[in-house]
Design a protein around this motif. Sequence first.
Motif, PDB file in Angstrom:
ATOM      1  N   ALA A 243      -1.355   4.932  19.024  1.00 50.50           N
ATOM      2  CA  ALA A 243      -2.274   5.933  19.567  1.00 50.50           C
ATOM      3  C   ALA A 243      -1.783   7.256  19.013  1.00 50.50           C
ATOM      4  N   TYR A 244      -2.688   8.173  18.828  1.00 50.88           N
ATOM      5  CA  TYR A 244      -2.339   9.400  18.116  1.00 50.88           C
ATOM      6  C   TYR A 244      -2.067  10.545  19.087  1.00 50.88           C
ATOM      7  N   PRO A 245      -1.336  11.567  18.644  1.00 55.47           N
ATOM      8  CA  PRO A 245      -0.956  12.664  19.550  1.00 55.47           C
ATOM      9  C   PRO A 245      -2.152  13.214  20.324  1.00 55.47           C
TER      10      PRO A 245
ATOM     11  N   VAL B 127      -1.826  -6.499   7.863  1.00 57.11           N
ATOM     12  CA  VAL B 127      -1.674  -5.640   9.047  1.00 57.11           C
ATOM     13  C   VAL B 127      -3.057  -5.138   9.447  1.00 57.11           C
ATOM     14  N   VAL B 128      -3.399  -5.323  10.716  1.00 61.11           N
ATOM     15  CA  VAL B 128      -4.634  -4.758  11.262  1.00 61.11           C
ATOM     16  C   VAL B 128      -4.246  -3.807  12.392  1.00 61.11           C
ATOM     17  N   GLY B 129      -4.751  -2.589  12.338  1.00 60.04           N
ATOM     18  CA  GLY B 129      -4.478  -1.619  13.386  1.00 60.04           C
ATOM     19  C   GLY B 129      -5.732  -1.276  14.161  1.00 60.04           C
TER      20      GLY B 129
ATOM     21  N   VAL C 275       4.131  13.667   2.660  1.00 55.63           N
ATOM     22  CA  VAL C 275       5.027  12.554   3.007  1.00 55.63           C
ATOM     23  C   VAL C 275       5.314  12.642   4.508  1.00 55.63           C
ATOM     24  N   PHE C 276       4.662  11.794   5.286  1.00 51.54           N
ATOM     25  CA  PHE C 276       4.807  11.900   6.744  1.00 51.54           C
ATOM     26  C   PHE C 276       5.195  10.594   7.418  1.00 51.54           C
ATOM     27  N   ILE C 277       5.098   9.460   6.724  1.00 52.16           N
ATOM     28  CA  ILE C 277       5.493   8.186   7.338  1.00 52.16           C
ATOM     29  C   ILE C 277       6.993   7.986   7.103  1.00 52.16           C
ATOM     30  N   THR C 278       7.776   8.108   8.170  1.00 50.50           N
ATOM     31  CA  THR C 278       9.245   7.993   8.073  1.00 50.50           C
ATOM     32  C   THR C 278       9.711   8.697   6.789  1.00 50.50           C
TER      33      THR C 278
ATOM     34  N   TRP D  38       8.200   6.231  11.910  1.00 50.69           N
ATOM     35  CA  TRP D  38       8.194   7.518  12.626  1.00 50.69           C
ATOM     36  C   TRP D  38       7.349   8.450  11.790  1.00 50.69           C
ATOM     37  N   LYS D  39       6.171   8.777  12.338  1.00 47.33           N
ATOM     38  CA  LYS D  39       5.302   9.722  11.639  1.00 47.33           C
ATOM     39  C   LYS D  39       5.714  11.133  12.030  1.00 47.33           C
ATOM     40  N   ASP D  40       5.952  11.966  11.028  1.00 43.58           N
ATOM     41  CA  ASP D  40       6.303  13.360  11.275  1.00 43.58           C
ATOM     42  C   ASP D  40       5.323  14.205  10.473  1.00 43.58           C
TER      43      ASP D  40
ATOM     44  N   THR E  55      -0.553   0.382   2.579  1.00 45.38           N
ATOM     45  CA  THR E  55      -0.822   1.311   3.679  1.00 45.38           C
ATOM     46  C   THR E  55      -1.429   2.652   3.258  1.00 45.38           C
ATOM     47  N   LEU E  56      -0.921   3.226   2.178  1.00 46.18           N
ATOM     48  CA  LEU E  56      -1.328   4.589   1.827  1.00 46.18           C
ATOM     49  C   LEU E  56      -2.402   4.634   0.751  1.00 46.18           C
ATOM     50  N   SER E  57      -2.971   3.486   0.404  1.00 56.49           N
ATOM     51  CA  SER E  57      -4.099   3.500  -0.532  1.00 56.49           C
ATOM     52  C   SER E  57      -5.268   4.245   0.112  1.00 56.49           C
TER      53      SER E  57
HETATM   54  C1  LIG Z   1      -2.528   6.177   6.615  1.00 61.81           C
HETATM   55  C2  LIG Z   1      -1.785   6.009   7.909  1.00 61.81           C
HETATM   56  O1  LIG Z   1      -1.358   6.964   8.497  1.00 61.81           O
HETATM   57  N1  LIG Z   1      -1.660   4.747   8.369  1.00 61.81           N
HETATM   58  C3  LIG Z   1      -0.948   4.485   9.572  1.00 61.81           C
HETATM   59  C4  LIG Z   1       0.265   3.739   9.289  1.00 61.81           C
HETATM   60  O2  LIG Z   1       1.016   3.284  10.082  1.00 61.81           O
HETATM   61  C5  LIG Z   1      -1.794   4.002  10.723  1.00 61.81           C
HETATM   62  O3  LIG Z   1      -2.469   5.147  11.217  1.00 61.81           O
HETATM   63  C6  LIG Z   1      -2.827   2.903  10.472  1.00 61.81           C
HETATM   64  O4  LIG Z   1      -3.501   2.663  11.677  1.00 61.81           O
HETATM   65  C7  LIG Z   1      -2.230   1.595   9.992  1.00 61.81           C
HETATM   66  O5  LIG Z   1      -1.812   1.747   8.666  1.00 61.81           O
HETATM   67  C8  LIG Z   1      -3.193   0.388  10.040  1.00 61.81           C
HETATM   68  O6  LIG Z   1      -4.359   0.677   9.330  1.00 61.81           O
HETATM   69  P1  LIG Z   1      -5.798   0.512  10.020  1.00 61.81           P
HETATM   70  O7  LIG Z   1      -5.748   1.287  11.300  1.00 61.81           O
HETATM   71  O8  LIG Z   1      -6.760   1.066   9.030  1.00 61.81           O
HETATM   72  O9  LIG Z   1      -6.026  -0.981  10.269  1.00 61.81           O
END
Ligand SMILES: CC(=O)N[C@H](C=O)[C@@H](O)[C@H](O)[C@H](O)COP(=O)(O)O
Length: 227
Positions: free
Chosen positions: A21-23, A207-209, A78-81, A71-73, A152-154
């Motif tokens: 979940a986002y800030p 991975v599905v988010g 460059v924000f993913i760890t 850890w997203k900062d 992930t970052l594509s």
């Molecule tokens: C680009 C970035 O910040 N991606 C993050 C990485 O952890 C998450 O916000 C995504 O939800 C995750 O990659 C899974 O992808 P999707 O939510 O599209 O299934």
Amino acid sequence: MILTPEALEALRGQLIVSCQAYPGEPMRDPRTTAQFAASAVIGGAAAIRVQGLADVQFTRAAVEVPVIGLWKDGHDGVFITPTLRHALAVVNAGAHVVAIDGTRRERPDGLTLAQTVAGIHQDSHALVMADCGSFDDAAAAVEAGADLIGTTLSGYSGERPKTHGPDLELLEQIAAAGFGVPLIAEGRLHSPAQARQCLDAGAFAVVVGTAITHPATITGWFAGALK
Ligand SMILES: CC(=O)N[C@H](C=O)[C@@H](O)[C@H](O)[C@H](O)COP(=O)(O)O
């Protein structure tokens, strides 16, 4: 926190669920993250990916499956760890795998990706997942010693277009290169059929988010369809 080669191999062909979940969002609470993670495991998730140190800690306590932590900062560049310090904190929080920015961009602490991976391996047993945005990133991340590579970052780092669904073309290109490192499809997998397509394109696991764990977005899809 050791993920043995056998345990990693058990993830082949499997579903990994990202619970984030986002800030500022109502669900931004590590207990909620852990509850989502436990629910995903009941549904068949073979591993969980979570963001934030408390989220890693709470999720480790709630599930038996491997936990990929990050850890997203910040939210651009460059924000993913982004640094070795962030990565070691994620490992110390209990992650079996630490996901880090795996692009070729300059890192805030000035370390190279190879130095970052080496620093993690030196101080822990955690595996390193490099979150890549292009084929060249993936090749460089393998060279740098990453244990897993993800797409992930594509669509987010400027090197690839942001496809509507998963970047199948990139997956196929990386799979064809035969790097010998597990390739994780991540980003914009919005349906079971797309998850299947990613495995068929050569992904080791998916991975599905959002499509599973972000109700605000999913609700928006339905609401939008009614307009
Ligand atoms: C680009 C970035 O910040 N991606 C993050 C990485 O952890 C998450 O916000 C995504 O939800 C995750 O990659 C899974 O992808 P999707 O939510 O599209 O299934």
